[in-house]
Scaffold this motif. Structure first.
Motif, short mmCIF file in Angstrom:
data_model
loop_
_atom_site.label_atom_id
_atom_site.label_comp_id
_atom_site.label_asym_id
_atom_site.label_seq_id
_atom_site.Cartn_x
_atom_site.Cartn_y
_atom_site.Cartn_z
N PRO A 154 -0.05 4.08 0.63
CA PRO A 154 -1.65 4.06 1.74
C PRO A 154 -1.87 2.80 2.90
N TYR A 155 -0.83 2.23 3.58
CA TYR A 155 0.05 1.53 4.64
C TYR A 155 0.36 1.42 5.26
N CYS A 156 1.37 2.76 4.72
CA CYS A 156 1.51 3.00 6.16
C CYS A 156 1.97 3.80 7.35
N ASN A 157 2.41 4.30 8.60
CA ASN A 157 2.15 5.24 9.56
C ASN A 157 2.97 6.55 8.35
N LEU A 158 1.72 7.30 9.82
CA LEU A 158 2.23 9.21 9.43
C LEU A 158 3.80 9.09 8.63
N THR A 159 4.82 8.80 9.18
CA THR A 159 6.08 9.42 9.03
C THR A 159 6.35 8.62 7.96
N TRP A 160 6.39 7.26 7.55
CA TRP A 160 6.65 6.29 6.36
C TRP A 160 6.09 7.29 5.12
N THR A 161 4.43 7.82 5.91
CA THR A 161 3.48 8.22 4.77
C THR A 161 4.46 9.14 3.91
#
Length: 405
Positions: free
Chosen positions: A305-312
């Motif tokens: 829940p605390y990552c940017n789009l790519t890492w999500t």
């Protein structure tokens, strides 16, 4: 006829597993058609959301609650062609739905289709175990992959056929059930042969040789632990699979089309997880796979829940894949500690999984309405931590004892 030592050593057995997987694919494809046509039925007949909910309730009740009942009955009185009869119910249900002109007929139609699903899951799971040899986890994984693929194809079939041609075209889709009936008649013949072989060597149940040394108290405790693990797994996956697209659209502003590609990647990773879990459970023991797969997903779920789009996207794929490795391991573990009850265990666990997924989806939707979808992902991220309870599962039987013939 000498028993096979592995799946690869018997082409007929591999064919049986392939046919069971195909039947599961076709069944779940057809079952997923029902919710996919809700918007069409609502618009055509002026149905309320309460009536749509009632259709879903009847579908889930007949599918989930009847599964352990069918499984328990078939454990005592196996019928090789019950699979084909059940799929015939799905065929009749969809055919009726294609021409149902009122709400009552729709309920009858989905009840028939739900009956077909209730028969298929415990009985086809039994056949997969029969054909598994020493690769019980892998066999269950192959069977379950069919369902994953089928559920993902249902909405596509509706979009390409039913939306374009109208409600009557559900009858065209129902022909898939006719194909599945033919497949299951072939499977039933093989099933019948195995039952006859079992009778010839004096076995009352196919899995009678899979004895357990656990006490009654240990079995009850193990089942309680498995229920906690299923709650953790199915609740988290219901959120991830049902609301992942909404989360990506809300938080990152991507398009609906792009979110669907991300969901496809997530669903594909679940298939990979199923195969890995089956293989690893057969090789190293199911307790360790269950423990590592659920608890091991916790760090990735907590970070997501605390990552940017790519890492999500990356973390969602990894988390889904890891958690799905436990799916077949949990089912086979339960079958091993309750030998001779393959149908009842399969029906109960599949039914429970469906039920927990439905409850979780409704609960998280309610929470999202109260707060927002990001809050839901932050909240559910803690669920995989419940995987620690797998520590208290009794140890698996040693691999060498499982391989005894």
């Amino acid at each position: 006829m000498a028993r096979h030592d592995s799946l690869e050593s018997n082409r007929l057995v591999v064919s049986v597993l392939a046919m069971v997987c195909l039947a599961h694919l076709l069944n779940d494809l057809l079952q997923s058609v029902i919710p996919a046509v809700y918007p069409m039925l609502k618009e055509s007949y002026g149905l309320t959301f309460l009536q749509i909910g009632a259709i879903t309730l009847v579908t889930n009740l007949t599918s989930s609650i009847l599964q352990p009942v069918v499984g328990y009955y078939s454990d005592k009185h196996p019928h090789p062609f019950l699979l084909a009869i059940g799929m015939g119910g799905t065929f009749a249900g969809l055919l009726l739905l294609a021409f149902a002109g009122n709400f009552l007929l729709m309920l009858v139609a989905v009840a028939l289709a739900g009956f077909g699903s209730a028969v298929l899951h415990p009985e086809a799971s039994r056949v997969a175990r029969m054909a598994s040899g020493n690769s019980k986890g892998l066999a269950q994984s192959i069977f379950q992959i069919g369902g994953n693929v089928g559920r993902s194809l249902g909405p596509i079939v509706v979009a390409l056929v039913v939306v374009r041609l109208g409600q009557w075209s559900i009858s065209l889709v129902s022909l898939i059930a006719f194909l599945a009936v033919m497949v299951l008649i072939w499977v039933g013949r093989w099933y019948q042969q195995q039952l006859l072989k079992g009778q010839q060597v004096g076995k009352s149940k196919f899995d009678q040789e899979n004895s357990t040394s656990l006490t009654h108290r240990q079995v009850v405790w193990a089942l309680v632990v498995l229920l906690v693990l299923m709650f953790s797994k199915d609740f988290y996956l219901s959120n991830l699979q049902n609301y992942f697209t909404f989360y990506l659209i809300h938080k990152f502003g991507i398009s609906i089309e792009a979110s669907q590609y991300c969901l496809f990647a997530l669903l594909f990773s679940s298939a990979v997880g199923l195969i890995l879990g089956g293989r690893l459970g057969d090789k190293y023991g199911r307790k360790y796979v269950i423990w590592i797969s659920i608890l091991g997903a916790a760090p990735f779920a907590l970070l997501l829940p605390y990552c940017n789009l790519t890492w999500t996207i990356v973390l969602a794929i990894i988390t889904g894949m890891i958690i799905f490795t436990s799916t077949s391991a949990i089912l086979v573990y339960a079958m091993d500690i309750l030998p001779g009850n393959v149908g009842m265990i399969s029906g109960a666990f599949f039914g429970l999984s469906f039920g927990l997924g439905g409850i979780g989806s409704a609960l998280f939707g309610w929470i999202a309405d109260l707060h927002n979808i990001e809050y839901v992902f932050q909240l559910t991220a803690f669920l995989p931590l419940l995987g620690f309870v797998a520590y208290w599962l009794p140890k698996d039987k040693k691999k060498r004892s499982l391989q005894k013939e």
